[in-house]
Design a protein around this motif. Structure first.
Motif, PDB file in Angstrom:
ATOM      1  N   ALA A   1      43.925  32.016-129.198  1.00  0.00           N
ATOM      2  CA  ALA A   1      43.920  33.474-129.407  1.00  0.00           C
ATOM      3  C   ALA A   1      42.793  33.908-130.330  1.00  0.00           C
ATOM      4  O   ALA A   1      42.749  35.053-130.742  1.00  0.00           O
ATOM      5  CB  ALA A   1      45.268  33.917-129.976  1.00  0.00           C
ATOM      6  N   ARG A   2      41.845  32.995-130.658  1.00  0.00           N
ATOM      7  CA  ARG A   2      40.817  33.329-131.635  1.00  0.00           C
ATOM      8  C   ARG A   2      39.452  33.333-130.973  1.00  0.00           C
ATOM      9  O   ARG A   2      39.216  32.637-129.992  1.00  0.00           O
ATOM     10  CB  ARG A   2      40.830  32.298-132.777  1.00  0.00           C
ATOM     11  N   ILE A   3      38.531  34.104-131.514  1.00  0.00           N
ATOM     12  CA  ILE A   3      37.148  34.058-131.083  1.00  0.00           C
ATOM     13  C   ILE A   3      36.264  33.993-132.306  1.00  0.00           C
ATOM     14  O   ILE A   3      36.603  34.513-133.370  1.00  0.00           O
ATOM     15  CB  ILE A   3      36.768  35.285-130.221  1.00  0.00           C
ATOM     16  N   TYR A   4      35.126  33.332-132.184  1.00  0.00           N
ATOM     17  CA  TYR A   4      34.172  33.276-133.278  1.00  0.00           C
ATOM     18  C   TYR A   4      32.817  32.887-132.702  1.00  0.00           C
ATOM     19  O   TYR A   4      32.665  32.673-131.508  1.00  0.00           O
ATOM     20  CB  TYR A   4      34.625  32.313-134.384  1.00  0.00           C
ATOM     21  N   GLY A   5      31.831  32.806-133.557  1.00  0.00           N
ATOM     22  CA  GLY A   5      30.476  32.526-133.113  1.00  0.00           C
ATOM     23  C   GLY A   5      29.528  33.662-133.490  1.00  0.00           C
ATOM     24  O   GLY A   5      29.932  34.673-134.083  1.00  0.00           O
ATOM     25  N   ASP A   6      28.246  33.517-133.125  1.00  0.00           N
ATOM     26  CA  ASP A   6      27.245  34.515-133.504  1.00  0.00           C
ATOM     27  C   ASP A   6      27.541  35.890-132.903  1.00  0.00           C
ATOM     28  O   ASP A   6      27.213  36.914-133.504  1.00  0.00           O
ATOM     29  CB  ASP A   6      25.852  34.055-133.059  1.00  0.00           C
ATOM     30  N   GLY A   7      28.143  35.927-131.718  1.00  0.00           N
ATOM     31  CA  GLY A   7      28.476  37.222-131.121  1.00  0.00           C
ATOM     32  C   GLY A   7      29.379  38.043-132.022  1.00  0.00           C
ATOM     33  O   GLY A   7      29.229  39.265-132.135  1.00  0.00           O
ATOM     34  N   VAL A   8      30.305  37.366-132.701  1.00  0.00           N
ATOM     35  CA  VAL A   8      31.208  38.035-133.639  1.00  0.00           C
ATOM     36  C   VAL A   8      30.491  38.326-134.953  1.00  0.00           C
ATOM     37  O   VAL A   8      30.598  39.419-135.518  1.00  0.00           O
ATOM     38  CB  VAL A   8      32.459  37.166-133.893  1.00  0.00           C
TER      39      VAL A   8
END
Length: 629
Positions: free
Chosen positions: A111-118
């Motif tokens: 259920a998580r998102i991360y990375g440079d886009g965030v």
């Protein structure tokens, strides 16, 4: 890429309140109240525009959209709505969002998102004007010519912790104000949720329950799996099970001073449901943001990960109490059960237990098996003592010295009315613990001893209740008495597997004793059940990830902690150590500088002194020394 992770392209919206710290410093109580009021209006707008809320840390919002146009339209609608709401507020108390929108590659992990886009969206939000919106060049390309609003080229900008300059486009506050009102796409019709059951529907429900009883747990579908790494270290480890969220029950008395009573009733229902090993129950604090508003079932499923939702209301007139409750399947909005209960205040506990049994029975269709293992028929306190305890819980014992003192006064009166009130004894133990740990007393050791005595008395009075065991475990953990802490906490979790505080304390204890994998699983579960837990548990999770050499996760959790609890400076230590292990020395140096600024008395040599395995604090110090501390 780690197992269970995937990449995808997504539009990310990041928002926060400009000048929020100053507003909190001027009037903390009003700022929190105003923020909750605004969130009740603006958060549902994300779903209305096709978005999905990822996080709502503090004053911030992080949301994901499949369409950049939808993300920007949502940002515009949010800013227009806030401008309208601010028109009725004096200028010094107005809240203005800053919003950043980016489109890019993100890493998706459950259920998580991360990375440079965030990260880029968050940095764009940081440079946006109050009431304005900043877009990355990639986002601008997607919306160019599709929105009737002026967008200004702000040139290339160097953003914090982003290696290459980003071309930025701005939607100025004046342009937002002049823009036409954007309506969200037509939503689903929710009228079905309020329609009374027909005879056919009731018959169908009866058949469904009968079938479930024959087939085992037929209604337990779409259930989350608990990591098997926790099986060896987590007490009473459980397999797949449904997650249920109980929203704060509405106060229908027409008297705002009775809010505490309605909140207390919903919290007691949560506690009663948590005693069933066939269910996981989201903690009370995690659902408070849904008070006084009607979230969609999709919001509950996406923000809390709940399969099932309970809504209800309380009406108290003198000694008469009327409680209404309804259970729905969160994703489909299907009503599974609804009922009204009426009785005397003296029987409030029986009403709560009846609700809990009926909900659990509807979900599991095996209530007889559950009740044969654990009874809900625990002793009931004096109703007036119970009311005083509800008032105390509404104040809280850890917010300030004044709140702690008032909390203890109310609990003392409750115990005076009912000396056998075990839950009140456990609450007093918690308050004495907070007083000692926070430095609100000249005699912390004496108060911790008294807290332990109250916790043990609570256990003696109610050996099948979790409160006393949890309080005692917390006290033992503060004294680094790990075996005693784990014995107490294990019992608390056996009684209530959904006790988020006990699970968090258990995870911290496992971390200190060297069982890092189990610590991560327990802390993750605790924060899923109650994302508003104290910052030290979030910090313990970041450190546990670091010690497990999961440096990307450690940095992510530490940064999330800083966003949610900016005054908890130790997050900088975990972030710096993780960043340097990821060879991000410039980023690590920034965290070290923040740590020196916000915690000048930080002592590297005493860091991690509570860990039994000397290799663990050594690895922490290694990372911080490499970061320049």
């Amino acid at each position: 890429m780690a197992k269970g992770q995937s990449r995808r392209l997504a539009a990310i919206l990041a928002a926060d309140i400009a000048g929020y710290s100053a507003l909190m410093g001027a009037d903390e109580a009003r700022t929190v109240r105003d923020l909750k009021g605004h969130q009740a209006v603006v958060l549902p707008m994300v779903g209305q525009f096709g978005g999905h809320i990822i996080d709502t840390a503090g004053d911030g919002i992080l949301a994901e959209f499949a369409s950049v146009v939808s993300a920007v339209e949502c940002a515009l609608a949010l800013q227009k709505t806030m401008a309208q709401r601010n028109s009725a507020v004096e200028p010094a108390q107005r809240m203005h969002f800053r919003i950043g929108v980016n489109v890019g590659d993100v890493i998706y992990d459950e259920a998580r998102i991360y990375g440079d886009g965030v990260n880029i969206a968050a940095r764009l939000e940081g440079i946006a004007e109050a009431g304005g919106i900043c877009l990355s060049e990639d986002a601008y390309r997607q919306v160019r010519g599709k929105l009737d609003i002026p967008i200004a080229d702000a040139g290339e900008q160097s953003l914090k912790n982003i290696s290459n300059p980003i071309r930025v486009y701005r939607i100025e506050p004046s342009a937002v104000a002049a823009a036409a009102v954007i309506s969200p796409p037509a939503g689903l019709n929710r009228a079905e949720l309020k329609r009374p059951w027909s005879a056919q529907a009731k018959a169908a429900m009866a058949l469904a329950v009968a079938l479930a009883a024959v087939t085992g747990l037929a209604v337990l579908r779409d259930r989350p799996e608990i990591s098997k790494r926790a099986e060896s270290s987590k007490p009473n480890a459980v397999g797949a099970m449904p997650i249920i969220a109980v929203l704060p029950f509405a106060n229908q008395t027409g008297d705002g001073s009775q809010d505490y009573f309605a909140d207390g009733v919903s919290e007691e229902v949560i506690s009663a449901l948590g005693r069933f090993n066939t269910l996981r129950v989201i903690g009370h604090n995690a659902v408070l943001r849904f008070k006084n508003r009607a979230p969609t079932p999709e919001e509950i499923a996406s923000e809390l990960g709940a399969n099932y939702l309970v809504v209800g209301s309380v009406k108290r007139v003198g000694q008469q109490v009327r409680i209404a409750a309804q259970l729905t399947e969160a994703r489909l909005g299907t009503v599974l059960w609804t009922e009204r209960f009426e009785g005397e205040l003296a029987n409030i506990f029986g009403l709560q237990d009846t609700i809990a049994r009926q909900i659990a029975g509807t979900l599991a269709a095996s209530i007889a098996l559950v009740e044969s293992r654990r009874s809900l028929d625990h002793p009931k306190p004096n109703p007036n003592a119970f009311d005083l305890a509800l008032q105390a819980r509404a104040i809280g014992h850890a917010a300030s010295r004044t709140a702690n003192r008032r909390f203890r006064e109310l609990i003392a009166r409750a115990i005076e009315l009912d000396p056998a009130y075990a839950a009140a004894r456990a609450l007093l133990a918690d308050a004495l613990y907070s007083q000692a740990i926070q430095g609100w007393t000249e005699f912390p050791d004496r108060d911790l001893l008294r807290a332990a005595e109250e916790a043990r008395q609570a256990i003696t009075l109610a050996p099948d209740e979790p409160d006393g065991y949890r309080a005692l475990g917390r006290i033992h953990l503060a004294r680094a008495e790990y075996d005693q802490a784990q014995n107490a906490l294990k019992r608390a979790i056996e009684i209530n597997p959904s006790d988020a505080n006990a699970l968090a304390l258990w995870g911290s204890a496992l971390s200190f004793t060297g069982e890092i994998a189990g610590a991560i699983d327990s802390l993750q579960l605790a924060l899923k059940l109650d994302p508003t837990l104290e910052p030290n548990y979030v910090f313990d999770l970041a450190v546990a990830y670091y010690l497990a050499r999961r440096h990307e996760d450690a940095l992510r959790i530490a940064e999330r902690g800083l966003a949610r609890y900016p005054k908890f400076a130790m997050f900088n230590a975990a972030a710096a150590a993780a960043a340097v292990q990821l060879r991000r020395k410039e980023q690590a140096a920034g965290y070290v500088a923040a740590l020196r600024r916000d915690l000048p008395v930080f002592d590297l040599e005493t860091l991690g002194s509570r860990f039994k395995n000397p290799a663990h604090p050594a690895y922490l110090r290694e990372g911080l020394k490499a970061a320049g501390l």
